[in-house]
Write an enzyme that holds these catalytic residues in place. Structure first.
Site, PDB file in Angstrom:
ATOM      1  N   GLY A 240       0.827  -1.193   0.000  1.00 11.31           N
ATOM      2  CA  GLY A 240       0.000   0.000   0.000  1.00 11.31           C
ATOM      3  C   GLY A 240       0.866   1.249   0.000  1.00 11.31           C
ATOM      4  O   GLY A 240       1.888   1.313   0.672  1.00 11.31           O
ATOM      5  N   SER A 273       1.952  -2.541   4.304  1.00 12.71           N
ATOM      6  CA  SER A 273       2.053  -1.087   4.192  1.00 12.71           C
ATOM      7  C   SER A 273       3.445  -0.678   3.751  1.00 12.71           C
ATOM      8  O   SER A 273       4.427  -1.383   4.009  1.00 12.71           O
ATOM      9  CB  SER A 273       1.760  -0.429   5.544  1.00 12.71           C
ATOM     10  N   ASP A 274       3.526   0.480   3.071  1.00 11.21           N
ATOM     11  CA  ASP A 274       4.830   1.115   2.948  1.00 11.21           C
ATOM     12  C   ASP A 274       5.258   1.520   4.355  1.00 11.21           C
ATOM     13  O   ASP A 274       4.444   1.572   5.283  1.00 11.21           O
ATOM     14  CB  ASP A 274       4.766   2.319   2.006  1.00 11.21           C
ATOM     15  N   TRP A 275       6.541   1.791   4.519  1.00  7.36           N
ATOM     16  CA  TRP A 275       7.094   1.977   5.858  1.00  7.36           C
ATOM     17  C   TRP A 275       6.563   3.276   6.482  1.00  7.36           C
ATOM     18  O   TRP A 275       6.795   4.359   5.963  1.00  7.36           O
ATOM     19  CB  TRP A 275       8.609   1.966   5.777  1.00  7.36           C
TER      20      TRP A 275
END
Length: 742
Positions: A240, A273-275
């Site tokens: 995401g 998720s992206d970080w």
């Protein structure tokens, strides 16, 4: 091993004619396309038993990072951590569990592979599989489960800091390169994590910018590669994105994650998720996120950690909902044989075979932009000295920038490549020419850098300039290596301009004044404004951040051992304001950005608006010449459930063996809806020997001609006359064929 089945999107057969007699030559790789393995249900019983034995805390431990690149396992039940690695350029070095510091290991050197832009420039789907398969073997040698790659966002603006990493401005080329890469990777019991879903087309304000795209443009431009990654490649995970889409963050966006990704496309894998891209607890889970990853704060402070335990205990979210996400993670762990006791691929890393994989991709990616008076390949007869000029001749790009790099033992620079390939009798006069310098005072802090981009110091150092002029004066041939690097083109920062940095244009001008036999090589991942430069030099070559063997591949092209066959995967504008996002004044936005150009992204804009590019999409020269003839379709009319079969004869009319890319674009002049002037719907790279011909056959399902109707929420193939444009770039159409869709 390769897991491929026959499929109707693009199948190719080639008839090679030698000495006037026809002989059919068929290639399985060319006839078939790449389809991934579906996540199976065979482990359902084992998974349900595990879930029934887990505590609430153990379940939630699997839904968030418990180190920088792992999410939690349950040791007592034999559930391992999910082990991830960054890797658009190769497997990232091992870092510490709780911060970004390198772990300091000696066994985490890896192969540095060409960047995504280079891979796309090959226009060769086999290179996509080679890339994924080779990288998958390296992932398994490092005992990783998930590669955080490929990045397949559309190149919307040439200023994009990650253009080098993204594949193309065109959704068709994008998906045709992404699918074999994913299949090759996952054939090695590794999950691809396809990113960044979706509409993450700029670094500027990426953490919060609200992207507004009309539904037709979303479906036709920004989603096709993601859809193909799910439906065809069967990607096991999706990342995401940071940004918002239509008011909702993408890691909690019900429309994108649930309604499109899972309900429409039947995605069975996990969404990561992206970080630090998560902004809520209950909403994120219920709207489709499975795993939250992030930057260093205490891992129990993540939204899907202690906050989720508290929410479950208060009854704000059901344990049944939590089980659903745990179940998805367990399915993927079984799928890549991290669980279940099946023999798993073991892999290998930094091997000579993998360096050669990187070489093959690099050598097919290099694009010859200009070659007047046969300046290239360099003819060594009578040449006693060559000036090699430019910081980029010796610059290494495996590490650098803000984002994933590769710790590698081999990165052949252009200077080293020429030293490796030139006879010992030829003297190389190297001069750095320009200094790579940044004005850090005005650049802003990292994290805030997206609003300003890297600020370069563009004044030449007088001593360095003089050294370069003397080297060029005293050499028979000069080669200037200019362009960019991975500190200038970087995640977290879009560029401010398309000007060549560090005073390079002035340097090239001065060198050309003293040595007209000057070749210019640009090493970069994204376009520059080089209109004036392209007029002044006889020879212009485009290379990339091109991997461990990039310097050797480049030397082989310059010296004629390899005939260049790369084609641009995006449009090179004459000036920035010609590009659609800038012509419509819709980049970068502030809190929100509206994609006012709609479906007219990249060459679609240039062709439809009659804007002349400097170098068009799909463009690239060769050391030989090709003639196209006898283009024909197998029928005059088709139903919407049929496949169009187009054939064209490609003859090598020059003096060197070479590869050409046949490109098929489709137009509809009398459409009742707004359309681009033409759209890529098929391509094939073919090798043709001197004086020989090949008949290339490209199959296009009629469904590929559909447009998306936002009103009826479905794809529609408009009946009527279509024109099939066949050429070797979007602006060099050799043959046209009219057909009718009934």
């Amino acid at each position: 091993m390769k897991n491929k089945i026959k499929y109707a999107a693009i199948a190719v057969s080639i008839l090679a004619f030698a000495d006037g007699s026809a002989q059919a030559v068929k290639s399985k790789k060319q006839q078939n396309t790449y389809v991934g393995k579906e996540i199976t249900n065979e482990n359902d019983a084992a998974i349900e038993k595990l879930i029934s034995q887990m505590t609430l805390e153990e379940k939630i431990g699997m839904l968030h990072g418990n180190s920088m690149f792992t999410s939690g396992g349950v040791k007592r039940l034999g559930i391992p951590e999910l082990k991830m690695a960054d890797g658009p350029l190769g497997v990232r070095e091992e870092i510490s569990r709780d911060n970004w510091s390198p772990a300091g290991l000696t066994n985490d050197f890896a192969t540095y592979y060409p960047a995504g832009g280079a891979l796309s420039a090959t226009w060769n789907t086999e290179m996509g599989y080679t890339f994924g398969n080779s990288l998958g073997q390296e992932m398994r040698a490092r005992d990783k489960d998930m590669l955080l790659s490929p990045a397949i966002n559309i190149v919307r603006t040439p200023l994009g800091g990650r253009t080098y990493e993204y594949m193309s401005e065109d959704p068709f080329l994008n998906k045709k390169m992404a699918v074999p890469l994913i299949v090759g990777l996952q054939d090695n019991d590794v999950m691809a994590c396809v990113k960044h879903f979706a509409a993450n087309n700029q670094e500027t304000n990426r953490d919060f910018v609200d992207v507004q795209i009309d539904e037709r443009a979303l479906r036709e431009i920004y989603l096709p590669a993601f859809e193909a990654s799910v439906r065809e490649a069967k990607a096991y995970s999706i990342m995401g994105a940071y940004n918002k889409f239509r008011g909702e963050y993408l890691c909690e966006n019900d429309y994108m994650l649930n309604k499109i990704l899972r309900d429409e496309w039947n995605f069975k894998g996990i969404v990561v998720s992206d970080w630090a891209a998560v902004h809520s607890t209950v909403k994120s889970l219920e709207n489709g996120l499975d795993v939250e990853m992030g930057t260093p704060k205490k891992f129990n402070e993540f939204f899907l950690a202690d906050k989720l335990i508290a929410a479950a205990q208060k009854g704000e979210i059901s344990e049944k909902e939590i089980d659903k996400h745990v179940r998805r993670i367990l399915h993927t762990l079984y799928q890549v044989k991290a669980m279940g006791g099946k023999k798993r691929a073991t892999g290998s890393i930094a091997t000579e075979a993998h360096y050669q994989d990187a070489y093959k991709i690099a050598s097919e990616a290099i694009v010859l932009l200009k070659n007047e008076n046969n300046a290239l390949p360099i003819k060594l007869d009578g040449v006693k000295s060559i000036a090699v000029i430019g910081n980029n001749a010796a610059k290494k790009n495996a590490l650098g920038g803000f984002g994933a790099g590769v710790k590698t033992k081999r990165e052949i620079t252009p200077l080293e490549g020429l030293k490796n390939r030139l006879p010992a009798s030829i003297k190389i006069n190297y001069a750095e020419g320009y200094l790579e310098r940044y004005d850090k005072k005005n650049a802003g802090n990292l994290g805030n850098i997206t609003s300003t981009g890297p600020v370069t110091i563009d004044q030449l150092d007088p001593a360095k300039l003089q050294e370069a002029i003397e080297a060029a004066k005293n050499s028979d041939v000069a080669v200037v290596f200019a362009g960019s690097n991975r500190d200038y083109e970087t995640e977290s920062s879009d560029r401010r301009t398309l000007n060549l940095p560090f005073g390079q244009e002035e340097l090239i001008k001065k060198v050309l004044e003293v040595n007209p036999r000057t070749i210019v090589v640009l090493i970069a991942g994204a376009p520059f404004e080089i209109n004036d430069l392209s007029k002044k030099t006889n020879a212009l070559v485009w290379s990339w951040f091109n991997g461990s063997e990039g310097g050797n591949a480049l030397a082989d092209v310059l010296l004629g051992k390899v005939n260049p066959s790369g084609k641009l995967p995006w449009t090179m504008p004459k000036k920035l304001m010609d590009s659609p996002a800038h012509a419509t004044n819709s980049f970068p936005g502030d809190k929100a950005v509206e994609y006012k150009e709609g479906i007219l992204v990249g060459y679609r804009w240039f062709d439809t608006k009659n804007v002349e590019p400097l170098y068009p999409f799909g463009y690239g020269l060769s050391y030989t010449t090709f003639a196209f003839s006898d283009a024909k379709a197998d029928k005059e009319s088709y139903a919407d459930n049929e496949t169009i079969t187009v054939s064209v004869t490609v003859k090598n009319t020059g003096k060197a063996d070479g590869k050409e890319v046949v490109q098929l674009y489709v137009s509809k002049a009398d459409s009742k809806i707004d359309r681009a002037a033409q759209e890529l719907k098929g391509f094939q790279k073919v090798f043709v020997g001197v004086g020989k011909s090949a008949v290339v056959t490209i199959q296009v399902p009629v469904k590929e001609l559909a447009y998306y109707s936002a009103e009826s929420k479905k794809w529609i193939v408009e009946p009527g006359k279509y024109t099939l444009n066949i050429g070797n770039s979007s602006r060099d159409i050799k043959n046209k064929i009219d057909i009718v869709i009934k």
